[in-house]
Design a protein around this motif. Structure first.
Motif, mmCIF file in Angstrom:
data_model
loop_
_atom_site.group_PDB
_atom_site.id
_atom_site.type_symbol
_atom_site.label_atom_id
_atom_site.label_comp_id
_atom_site.label_asym_id
_atom_site.label_seq_id
_atom_site.Cartn_x
_atom_site.Cartn_y
_atom_site.Cartn_z
ATOM 1 N N ALA A 26 0.839 -1.212 0.000
ATOM 2 C CA ALA A 26 0.000 0.000 0.000
ATOM 3 C C ALA A 26 0.868 1.253 0.000
ATOM 4 C CB ALA A 26 -0.943 0.000 1.206
ATOM 5 N N THR A 27 1.938 1.255 0.780
ATOM 6 C CA THR A 27 2.843 2.401 0.804
ATOM 7 C C THR A 27 3.529 2.563 -0.550
ATOM 8 O OG1 THR A 27 3.206 2.007 3.159
ATOM 9 C CG2 THR A 27 4.771 3.460 2.043
ATOM 10 N N ALA A 28 3.914 1.454 -1.161
ATOM 11 C CA ALA A 28 4.540 1.505 -2.484
ATOM 12 C C ALA A 28 3.575 2.078 -3.527
ATOM 13 C CB ALA A 28 5.011 0.112 -2.890
ATOM 14 N N ARG A 29 2.311 1.706 -3.437
ATOM 15 C CA ARG A 29 1.317 2.260 -4.373
ATOM 16 C C ARG A 29 1.193 3.769 -4.191
ATOM 17 N NH1 ARG A 29 -1.321 -2.556 -2.934
ATOM 18 N NH2 ARG A 29 -2.657 -1.498 -1.430
ATOM 19 N N ARG A 30 1.207 4.237 -2.944
ATOM 20 C CA ARG A 30 1.131 5.685 -2.700
ATOM 21 C C ARG A 30 2.354 6.389 -3.280
ATOM 22 N NH1 ARG A 30 -1.157 3.836 2.124
ATOM 23 N NH2 ARG A 30 0.777 4.038 3.302
ATOM 24 N N HIS A 33 1.874 6.724 -6.965
ATOM 25 C CA HIS A 33 0.885 7.774 -7.257
ATOM 26 C C HIS A 33 1.484 9.169 -7.087
ATOM 27 C CE1 HIS A 33 -2.903 5.725 -8.126
ATOM 28 N NE2 HIS A 33 -2.481 4.774 -7.316
ATOM 29 N N VAL A 34 2.278 9.375 -6.040
ATOM 30 C CA VAL A 34 2.912 10.678 -5.805
ATOM 31 C C VAL A 34 3.841 11.027 -6.965
ATOM 32 C CG1 VAL A 34 4.628 11.871 -4.362
ATOM 33 C CG2 VAL A 34 2.708 10.685 -3.299
ATOM 34 N N ALA A 35 4.692 10.075 -7.359
ATOM 35 C CA ALA A 35 5.640 10.330 -8.447
ATOM 36 C C ALA A 35 4.913 10.643 -9.743
ATOM 37 C CB ALA A 35 6.564 9.127 -8.624
ATOM 38 N N LEU A 36 3.918 9.850 -10.081
ATOM 39 C CA LEU A 36 3.215 10.059 -11.348
ATOM 40 C C LEU A 36 2.427 11.366 -11.349
ATOM 41 C CD1 LEU A 36 2.113 6.407 -12.083
ATOM 42 C CD2 LEU A 36 3.962 7.703 -13.165
ATOM 43 N N ALA A 49 0.356 1.090 -10.149
ATOM 44 C CA ALA A 49 0.045 0.636 -8.794
ATOM 45 C C ALA A 49 -0.103 -0.888 -8.747
ATOM 46 C CB ALA A 49 -1.224 1.319 -8.282
ATOM 47 N N LEU A 50 -0.730 -1.450 -9.755
ATOM 48 C CA LEU A 50 -0.879 -2.906 -9.812
ATOM 49 C C LEU A 50 0.486 -3.578 -9.970
ATOM 50 C CD1 LEU A 50 -2.706 -5.345 -9.851
ATOM 51 C CD2 LEU A 50 -3.127 -4.924 -12.277
ATOM 52 N N ILE A 51 1.321 -3.030 -10.830
ATOM 53 C CA ILE A 51 2.657 -3.596 -11.040
ATOM 54 C C ILE A 51 3.484 -3.536 -9.763
ATOM 55 C CG2 ILE A 51 4.874 -3.143 -12.185
ATOM 56 C CD1 ILE A 51 3.221 -2.568 -14.743
ATOM 57 N N VAL A 52 3.528 -2.380 -9.098
ATOM 58 C CA VAL A 52 4.346 -2.286 -7.888
ATOM 59 C C VAL A 52 3.799 -3.206 -6.804
ATOM 60 C CG1 VAL A 52 3.294 -0.324 -6.645
ATOM 61 C CG2 VAL A 52 5.761 -0.696 -6.535
ATOM 62 N N SER A 53 2.495 -3.380 -6.739
ATOM 63 C CA SER A 53 1.912 -4.323 -5.767
ATOM 64 C C SER A 53 2.412 -5.738 -6.016
ATOM 65 C CB SER A 53 0.387 -4.305 -5.849
ATOM 66 O OG SER A 53 -0.117 -3.104 -5.364
ATOM 67 N N GLU A 54 2.427 -6.147 -7.268
ATOM 68 C CA GLU A 54 2.888 -7.503 -7.602
ATOM 69 C C GLU A 54 4.377 -7.674 -7.305
ATOM 70 O OE1 GLU A 54 1.007 -9.988 -8.215
ATOM 71 O OE2 GLU A 54 -0.843 -8.838 -8.475
ATOM 72 N N LEU A 55 5.174 -6.665 -7.634
ATOM 73 C CA LEU A 55 6.616 -6.758 -7.374
ATOM 74 C C LEU A 55 6.913 -6.789 -5.883
ATOM 75 C CD1 LEU A 55 8.103 -4.380 -10.102
ATOM 76 C CD2 LEU A 55 7.819 -6.871 -10.191
ATOM 77 N N VAL A 56 6.208 -5.964 -5.109
ATOM 78 C CA VAL A 56 6.399 -5.964 -3.654
ATOM 79 C C VAL A 56 5.954 -7.298 -3.067
ATOM 80 C CG1 VAL A 56 5.576 -4.953 -1.478
ATOM 81 C CG2 VAL A 56 6.319 -3.467 -3.351
ATOM 82 N N THR A 57 4.815 -7.794 -3.490
ATOM 83 C CA THR A 57 4.312 -9.073 -2.977
ATOM 84 C C THR A 57 5.304 -10.193 -3.253
ATOM 85 O OG1 THR A 57 2.022 -8.376 -3.207
ATOM 86 C CG2 THR A 57 2.425 -10.746 -3.145
ATOM 87 N N ASN A 58 5.874 -10.205 -4.446
ATOM 88 C CA ASN A 58 6.860 -11.224 -4.795
ATOM 89 C C ASN A 58 8.078 -11.132 -3.877
ATOM 90 O OD1 ASN A 58 7.267 -13.402 -6.635
ATOM 91 N ND2 ASN A 58 8.880 -12.202 -7.604
ATOM 92 N N SER A 59 8.542 -9.918 -3.640
ATOM 93 C CA SER A 59 9.702 -9.723 -2.769
ATOM 94 C C SER A 59 9.380 -10.118 -1.323
ATOM 95 C CB SER A 59 10.154 -8.264 -2.841
ATOM 96 O OG SER A 59 11.369 -8.094 -2.184
ATOM 97 N N VAL A 60 8.212 -9.750 -0.846
ATOM 98 C CA VAL A 60 7.802 -10.102 0.520
ATOM 99 C C VAL A 60 7.762 -11.617 0.681
ATOM 100 C CG1 VAL A 60 5.830 -10.075 2.111
ATOM 101 C CG2 VAL A 60 6.587 -7.953 1.022
ATOM 102 N N GLN A 61 7.272 -12.316 -0.334
ATOM 103 C CA GLN A 61 7.134 -13.771 -0.237
ATOM 104 C C GLN A 61 8.454 -14.513 -0.368
ATOM 105 O OE1 GLN A 61 4.222 -14.667 -3.249
ATOM 106 N NE2 GLN A 61 2.512 -14.217 -1.892
ATOM 107 N N HIS A 62 9.389 -13.980 -1.157
ATOM 108 C CA HIS A 62 10.571 -14.774 -1.505
ATOM 109 C C HIS A 62 11.900 -14.256 -0.973
ATOM 110 C CE1 HIS A 62 8.031 -17.258 -3.976
ATOM 111 N NE2 HIS A 62 7.557 -16.174 -4.570
ATOM 112 N N ALA A 63 12.017 -12.986 -0.679
ATOM 113 C CA ALA A 63 13.285 -12.464 -0.139
ATOM 114 C C ALA A 63 13.352 -12.761 1.351
ATOM 115 C CB ALA A 63 13.378 -10.961 -0.392
ATOM 116 N N ARG A 64 14.530 -12.649 1.917
ATOM 117 C CA ARG A 64 14.674 -12.956 3.342
ATOM 118 C C ARG A 64 15.287 -11.809 4.130
ATOM 119 N NH1 ARG A 64 10.984 -15.364 2.777
ATOM 120 N NH2 ARG A 64 10.865 -17.482 2.058
ATOM 121 N N THR A 71 11.767 1.967 -5.914
ATOM 122 C CA THR A 71 12.240 3.109 -6.691
ATOM 123 C C THR A 71 11.259 3.392 -7.822
ATOM 124 O OG1 THR A 71 13.594 1.714 -8.156
ATOM 125 C CG2 THR A 71 14.669 2.626 -6.195
ATOM 126 N N VAL A 72 11.043 4.673 -8.073
ATOM 127 C CA VAL A 72 10.212 5.108 -9.200
ATOM 128 C C VAL A 72 11.037 6.178 -9.901
ATOM 129 C CG1 VAL A 72 7.981 5.979 -9.951
ATOM 130 C CG2 VAL A 72 8.155 4.738 -7.781
#
Length: 138
Positions: A26-30, A33-36, A49-64, A71-72
């Protein structure tokens, strides 16, 4: 609220370091939006917003690591690059989920929505990024 930093010189850009947790999407989506809005490229906001949500979710699930960096950037007047940096050196791989799978479609969605996407190796991990192109911005 995380510290959001705008680049003072060079290509415009915004970034934020966030905890590696689901709520950071949610913070990444904001941030996107601010940058755009600052660049008057709001027509890209929903897709970005949809793309950054997917990228963040992937990182949350798989990074340690404990945190991720969003970055935008605007490498050209008509192009926006959204990136998520984490400390995992494992590159994401799109897969074909079955109809019963609840997840596994994020990278396919990014691939379908973005003009281009990829992964850059970093000494301490990786950056997964996606690019969008605006209309009529010269």
């Amino acid at each position: 609220m995380p510290l959001i930093v705008a680049r003072p010189t060079g290509h415009p850009g915004y970034s934020a370091t966030l905890p590696r947790e689901p709520g950071s999407a949610a913070t990444a989506r904001r941030l996107v939006h601010v940058a755009l809005a600052a660049w008057q490229m709001e027509e890209l906001a929903d897709v970005a917003a949809l793309i950054v949500s997917e990228l963040v979710t992937n990182s949350v699930q798989h990074a340690r690591s404990n945190s991720i960096r969003i970055t935008v950037t605007r490498p050209e007047a008509v192009r926006v690059r959204i990136g998520v940096v984490d400390k995992s050196k494992q590159f994401p791989v799109p897969r074909e989920p079955s109809a019963e799978d609840e997840g596994g479609r994020g990278l396919a969605l990014v691939e379908a929505l973005a003009e281009d996407w990829g992964t850059d190796p970093l000494p301490w991990g990786k950056r997964v990024w996606a690019e969008l192109r605006g209309k009529g911005h010269e």
